[in-house]
Write an enzyme that holds these catalytic residues in place. Structure first.
Site, PDB file in Angstrom:
ATOM      1  N   LYS A 131       3.316   5.712  -2.996  1.00  0.00           N
ATOM      2  CA  LYS A 131       4.503   6.554  -3.121  1.00  0.00           C
ATOM      3  C   LYS A 131       4.987   6.613  -4.578  1.00  0.00           C
ATOM      4  O   LYS A 131       5.555   7.620  -5.008  1.00  0.00           O
ATOM      5  CB  LYS A 131       5.608   6.031  -2.208  1.00  0.00           C
ATOM      6  CG  LYS A 131       5.377   6.363  -0.734  1.00  0.00           C
ATOM      7  CD  LYS A 131       5.609   7.850  -0.505  1.00  0.00           C
ATOM      8  CE  LYS A 131       5.609   8.249   0.954  1.00  0.00           C
ATOM      9  NZ  LYS A 131       5.915   9.672   1.123  1.00  0.00           N
ATOM     10  N   ALA A 156       0.840  -1.202   0.000  1.00  0.00           N
ATOM     11  CA  ALA A 156       0.000   0.000   0.000  1.00  0.00           C
ATOM     12  C   ALA A 156       0.873   1.250   0.000  1.00  0.00           C
ATOM     13  O   ALA A 156       0.609   2.223  -0.718  1.00  0.00           O
ATOM     14  CB  ALA A 156      -0.914  -0.012   1.223  1.00  0.00           C
ATOM     15  N   TYR A 157       1.946   1.220   0.776  1.00  0.00           N
ATOM     16  CA  TYR A 157       2.855   2.363   0.899  1.00  0.00           C
ATOM     17  C   TYR A 157       3.590   2.592  -0.419  1.00  0.00           C
ATOM     18  O   TYR A 157       3.590   3.689  -0.969  1.00  0.00           O
ATOM     19  CB  TYR A 157       3.837   2.068   2.034  1.00  0.00           C
ATOM     20  CG  TYR A 157       4.807   3.176   2.345  1.00  0.00           C
ATOM     21  CD1 TYR A 157       4.379   4.352   2.944  1.00  0.00           C
ATOM     22  CD2 TYR A 157       6.170   3.025   2.076  1.00  0.00           C
ATOM     23  CE1 TYR A 157       5.272   5.358   3.252  1.00  0.00           C
ATOM     24  CE2 TYR A 157       7.075   4.030   2.388  1.00  0.00           C
ATOM     25  CZ  TYR A 157       6.622   5.195   2.978  1.00  0.00           C
ATOM     26  OH  TYR A 157       7.520   6.194   3.280  1.00  0.00           O
ATOM     27  N   SER A 158       4.203   1.532  -0.950  1.00  0.00           N
ATOM     28  CA  SER A 158       5.045   1.681  -2.138  1.00  0.00           C
ATOM     29  C   SER A 158       4.241   2.078  -3.368  1.00  0.00           C
ATOM     30  O   SER A 158       4.686   2.905  -4.176  1.00  0.00           O
ATOM     31  CB  SER A 158       5.815   0.387  -2.410  1.00  0.00           C
ATOM     32  OG  SER A 158       6.605   0.065  -1.293  1.00  0.00           O
TER      33      SER A 158
END
Ligand code: ZN
Length: 689
Positions: A584, A579-581
């Site tokens: 980002k 979810a973060y990558s």
């Protein structure tokens, strides 16, 4: 006017009495503002060779009466100063050099430019202010009659002369001929009183100002001013938000300025006067105000009826500014005398206005920083009161054109400008940082502030933002930071924060899109909610912030710099960071599009890719636990583990990231846009390519 001298105050020496007197005066803005006014006391001092010498303690040039300290009162030898009374003439330059020679301590600050005036008055204590109530009398048509009507014959009157040798002689002669006079009024300038002690000089000063206030109050009945409709507030602030960036852009052509907005009641009612433009055009109330406000304000009416587009606002503001500049240049051509002022020194004076009135909307004051803009605003408020009272007392008049010019371009007054500390690299700039309450965002906010920027410290945690802003103001001074609540996922919240930044500083030059969150989970375990939350903060948040920044910067028209805080995961994603990558990666691509679309407007966009900065909120105890588990190591070894993983074996700190952000935010990277700088100690698989 309240007499603030406490009966039980006992000064240990002359300087302590002067500091106390200065504070009593400085606490009353209707007596002096900021650097205005000065005081002195004649003393006996020990000279450098041990001999006793008659001396005078006098306020240093440009000091603020509210904040005087011992070192701000240099001692000068009295005898060589008094010898000057016999001279016929003396140039300003010669006078300053001469006064310098009389300093007991050659390294002491430069004494007030009114040193001779104080020396020539044959009384131990002398006090001089630019009291509003006195200026209300002296800046009227038929001023001498007005002053006489108020004070009778036992107050001396000296016609306007630029401060300097001749004025000092005139004052000295007047007081020597009438030592029992209650005080001396300097036309279009201020009041001088004297006495055996600073207290006596102060008491007389307050008594005369009180008389002047009563005189004015008896004669001036402010016509019931048309009330400013309160329903107007929202409308005019919305207009101000649209006007300010355009105005700031136009005023920042040579050097950027900070623009302070003010729609206080006195400003709004003043602007409704039919004679407002004529009053403003008449000029400043006392010469030392001009250093901060220039001779006259700019009256800049705009066609406010809708539809009002940016082009119309810009076109009208530009025309007003051009007319203002042209008038300045005309005045310069007419009055400039190279024997009085070098061309280099004259160039210090800008032809752009410092005080701008847009009728129906409000007043802006411009300065190199918020402090300067606030000084100009404070002076403007007092000037409005003086103008209106003097107008009612027979008509407001100020100095004539030539006098005003020589006051505005007076080298000794311009000298005060050189006392300001040299400008730092990000001086005159406004930076907005998201997620600035903690961790990397906080380190960035502090770093940009240390480089001279005004910082809009925003965070979803408003208390944390406030603490950072307070720290900046403590360290760097008045108005240098503004704390705002900002939720990057909320369009209205983002736009409101930019609007507040515009109302406070006039615009924004640097935007650091930093706020972010991280929650680790393998995709098979990742909830839709966590996925969407990550996209909302780490992707959409950057979109909303950069869109607001681009819109504002384009309207400002003086370029700008955006820096995105991305992550090493953009180039080298790690497992359980889906979810973060992914979010980002969207941020990184967005940054490049901002660079592409911003280029033609001089707007740059770059990103930093930090890794493993443990002093951030992102690294919650939970995330530490999860990552330690994922790497199969004990939790307390997690920082060491990450440090060992990079080529330099470095622990990356928030300050390391702030350093890279500063470089990208500043003109040092003026030729760089669309770039990505890792701040990760060197991670081979994360090399940008
Ligand atoms: Zn003065």
């Amino acid at each position: 006017m309240r007499n603030r001298w406490q009966a039980d105050f006992i000064a240990q020496d002359a300087v302590e009495a002067l500091i106390y007197q200065a504070r009593c005066v400085g606490e009353e803005p209707a007596l002096v503002l900021w650097g205005g006014g000065n005081n002195s006391m004649k003393t006996i001092e020990v000279d450098f060779d041990g001999s006793m010498v008659q001396a005078m303690r006098i306020k240093g040039s440009g000091g603020n009466m509210l904040a005087m300290q011992r070192r701000d009162y240099p001692a000068v030898r009295l005898a060589p100063l008094l010898a000057l009374f016999e001279r016929e003439a003396m140039s300003d330059e010669e006078m300053v050099r001469y006064v310098r020679h009389t300093l007991l301590d050659p390294d002491a600050p430069r004494p007030s430019i009114e040193t001779l005036l104080h020396a020539f008055i044959p009384a131990p204590a002398v006090l001089h202010t630019h009291a509003d109530a006195i200026l209300m009398l002296t800046n009227t048509r038929g001023r001498e009659a007005t002053v006489r009507a108020c004070f009778g014959d036992d107050v001396l009157i000296v016609p306007y002369l630029r401060p300097g040798f001749q004025l000092s002689k005139l004052v000295g002669a007047a007081v020597r001929a009438n030592p029992n006079a209650r005080g001396l009024v300097l036309m279009n300038h201020g009041l001088v009183t004297w006495g055996e002690t600073p207290k006596e000089a102060y008491d007389r000063h307050i008594a005369l100002v009180t008389e002047a206030e009563a005189f004015v109050a008896q004669r001036v009945f402010p016509a019931a001013a048309p009330a400013v409709p309160t329903s107007d507030v929202e409308r005019r602030r919305a207009l101000a938000v649209r006007i300010a960036p355009i105005l700031r852009g136009l005023l920042s052509r040579e050097r950027r300025v900070v623009l302070r907005f003010d729609d206080s009641d006195d400003v709004m009612t003043f602007m409704m006067r039919p004679d407002a433009p004529q009053l403003l055009q008449a000029g400043a109330a006392t010469p030392d105000h001009m250093l901060h406000t220039k001779r006259a304000a700019l009256w800049a009416p705009l066609p406010l009826q809708e539809p009002l587009d940016d082009a119309t606002i810009r076109e009208h503001l530009r025309a007003h500014l051009e007319a203002y500049e042209a008038a300045c240049k005309r005045r310069f051509a007419q009055h400039y005398d190279p024997s009085l002022l070098s061309a280099e020194a004259a160039a210090q004076v800008s032809d752009l206005p410092r005080v701008i009135f847009v009728p129906g909307v409000g007043m802006w004051t411009a300065g190199r920083d918020m402090r300067a803009a606030t000084v100009a605003a404070d002076i403007a408020h007092h000037t409005l009161a003086i103008m209106q009272a003097a107008q009612a007392l027979g008509g407001y008049v100020s100095l004539n054109d030539a006098e005003a010019f020589h006051a505005e371009y007076w080298p000794l007054e311009l000298y005060k400008l050189t006392l300001a500390p040299p400008e730092r690299e990000l001086a005159r700039r406004v930076a907005l940082v998201t997620g600035a309450g903690h961790g990397i965002g906080k380190a960035i906010a502090l770093r940009l502030a240390a480089e001279g920027a005004h910082v809009v410290v925003t965070d979803i945690d408003e208390a944390a933002a406030r603490a950072v802003a307070e720290q900046i103001v403590q360290q760097h001074g008045l108005g240098r930071a503004l704390a705002l609540h900002l939720d990057v996922t909320d369009e209205a919240s983002v736009n409101a924060a930019f609007d507040r930044a515009v109302l406070t500083y006039g615009g924004v030059d640097i935007v650091i899109s930093n706020a972010g969150i991280a929650r680790a989970a393998a995709i098979v375990d990742l909830s839709l909610e966590d996925w969407q939350r990550s996209l909302a903060v780490n992707a959409t948040g950057h979109f909303l912030v950069s869109r607001a920044a681009l819109r504002l910067m384009q309207r400002q028209g003086i370029g700008g710099s955006l820096v995105f805080n991305a992550t090493k995961n953009v180039t080298a994603p790690g497992k359980e960071f889906g979810a973060y990558s992914a979010a980002k990666a969207a941020e990184a691509q967005l940054c490049r599009i901002v660079a592409i679309e911003g280029g033609e407007h001089g707007i740059r966009a770059n990103m930093v890719n930090p890794d493993a900065v443990f002093s951030t909120q992102l690294w919650s105890p939970e995330l530490r636990r999860q990552r330690a588990q994922a790497q199969g190591i004990p939790e307390n070894q997690i920082e060491e583990y990450y440090a060992k993983r990079n080529l330099l074996r470095a622990r990356v700190t928030a300050e390391d990231v702030a350093e890279a952000v500063f470089w990208l935010a500043s003109d040092r990277s003026a030729k760089t846009t669309g770039a990505m700088i890792p701040v990760d100690g060197g991670v081979r698989e994360a090399f940008p390519r």
